[in-house]
Write a protein that holds these residues in place. Structure first.
Motif, PDB file in Angstrom:
ATOM      1  N   PHE A 123      21.728  -5.897 -23.943  1.00  0.00           N
ATOM      2  CA  PHE A 123      21.392  -7.255 -23.592  1.00  0.00           C
ATOM      3  C   PHE A 123      19.752  -7.207 -23.896  1.00  0.00           C
ATOM      4  N   PHE A 181      18.206 -13.288 -21.389  1.00  0.00           N
ATOM      5  CA  PHE A 181      18.694 -12.564 -22.261  1.00  0.00           C
ATOM      6  C   PHE A 181      19.672 -12.934 -23.228  1.00  0.00           C
ATOM      7  N   GLN A 182      19.690 -12.046 -24.293  1.00  0.00           N
ATOM      8  CA  GLN A 182      20.367 -12.292 -25.570  1.00  0.00           C
ATOM      9  C   GLN A 182      21.371 -11.018 -25.936  1.00  0.00           C
ATOM     10  N   CYS A 183      22.528 -11.434 -26.262  1.00  0.00           N
ATOM     11  CA  CYS A 183      23.420 -10.128 -26.566  1.00  0.00           C
ATOM     12  C   CYS A 183      23.055  -9.572 -28.022  1.00  0.00           C
ATOM     13  N   SER A 190      27.899 -11.216 -18.261  1.00  0.00           N
ATOM     14  CA  SER A 190      27.164 -11.729 -19.522  1.00  0.00           C
ATOM     15  C   SER A 190      26.650 -13.252 -19.267  1.00  0.00           C
TER      16      SER A 190
END
Length: 389
Positions: free
Chosen positions: A56, A46-48, A38
């Motif tokens: 992601f 990237f964003q969760c 992560s």
């Protein structure tokens, strides 16, 4: 926490080892690996996802990438092939991974492609179930359960509950690509504690149905203008012993089935209107989650979602702000669907019973109707397209 055998320190018997690196087999390993991955993904833009913590998303200008993680299995896709190749190279430098190319097999799911279609199946997994049940040479059957039969706790106990648990658990995983057996699998799952011989015979009938439809799966078609459409249905007081209702829903995105469920309601409903209204709330909750996910994926349809229901009383209850005497006992959280309708975020609409696709998730149907609904759910053999030369 204790010192591992063979590494005991006589001077400090109450001390424990300090974990510096998580390895396979340790309880901390999955969490440590996911945390490490992560951090790497966030550092690279990237964003969760809030809707799915294992998804992601990368968005830069017109480039969109999606990365899905399941333990140490990763799926990466997007609309920019060069960006995908570049990021795979970065993954190779940071982690010891293997690029298996185009997705074809993932966690028991078999993926095949045509020019316009995507087909998901579990043929090998279904074959393994037949081998485990020793029914590979059995005679196929047209429907997973007879129409007039019912599920009860009466009967002689089955002498091998563990074997019963194993088969039912395998069937539950098979419903990922076979939604048409969700209802019967849900029913036999309710007797895991004390299965009877009759329940085991029901499981064998489901497996015999799978024998004749082993190559079936879900087909997804390309849709230029996708929209969210849900079907909600209930079989009121269908359980003979508890008089609880079984509800089901199916949600389509652009005509493709993306979510479905068959469950028994936790409480007894005093009327069919009440049970249908509660089912509407469950369907609306799932649609809200899907809209949140689609918004994060940047593919949210502009039109508001629609839920189709075959009970006019439940529709009126969802659209009317007036509290009726017969609905005062319904919990406040079930009026969640009414707020969505009044705010314009959801639309509820009547559908005749013979067109109610979620009927297949609430009861055993006659063969013609069962096969008709199965086709409309896009469950069938792989699509074949012939191209001339």
């Amino acid at each position: 926490m204790e010192q591992p055998p063979g590494f005991l320190d006589s001077k400090y018997p109450s001390h424990v080892c300090w974990l510096k690196k998580a390895l396979y087999g340790l309880k901390q390993a999955p969490r440590a690996w996911f945390q490490r991955l992560s951090v790497f993904l966030v550092q690279h833009g990237f964003q969760c996802s809030r809707a799915d913590p294992f998804l992601f998303i990368y968005k830069h200008a017109s480039c969109v990438l999606y990365l899905l993680v399941y333990v140490d299995d990763i799926i990466l896709t997007g609309n920019n092939s060069s960006k995908i190749s570049d990021f795979i190279t970065r993954l190779h430098k940071e982690f010891s991974i293997k690029d298996l190319g185009k997705l074809s097999y993932f966690l028991g799911l078999e993926i095949s492609y045509t020019e316009y279609d995507l087909f998901l199946s579990q043929t090998k997994y279904a074959h393994d179930i037949l081998v485990r049940a020793q029914l590979l040479d059995s005679k196929p059957i047209a429907t997973p359960f007879p129409t007039a039969a019912s599920f009860t706790t009466d009967g002689h106990p089955y002498d091998d509950p563990t074997y019963y648990h194993s088969l039912v658990g395998a069937l539950q995983y098979l419903t990922i690509t076979r939604p048409n057996i969700s209802y019967v699998v849900n029913q036999v799952s309710q007797f895991l504690h004390t299965p009877t011989i009759d329940h085991f015979q029901d499981v064998k009938r489901i497996i015999r149905y799978i024998k004749g439809t082993m190559h079936y799966g879900l087909t997804f078609y390309h849709s230029p203008k996708p929209s969210l459409l849900g079907y909600s249905d209930v079989d009121w007081a269908c359980c003979i012993e508890t008089r609880r209702s079984t509800y089901g829903y199916s949600i389509f995105l652009g005509g493709n089935l993306v979510s479905w469920s068959a469950k028994k309601q936790p409480t007894v409903a005093r009327s069919s209107c009440e049970s249908e209204y509660r089912a509407l709330e469950n369907t609306a909750t799932e649609i809200v989650w899907i809209t949140h996910l689609l918004r994060e994926l940047y593919i949210l349809p502009p039109d508001r979602p629609t839920i189709m229901c075959d009970n006019k009383s439940a529709l009126i209850l969802s659209q009317s702000p007036v509290s009726h005497k017969r609905s005062k006992h319904i919990d406040i959280d079930y009026h969640f669907v009414r707020e969505l309708v009044s705010s314009g975020k959801l639309y509820t609409k009547f559908v005749p019973t013979h067109l109610q696709l979620s009927d297949i998730f609430t009861k055993s149907l006659p063969r013609p109707l069962f096969e008709s609904f199965r086709t409309k759910l896009h469950v069938g053999v792989p699509p074949i397209r012939l191209r001339g030369y």
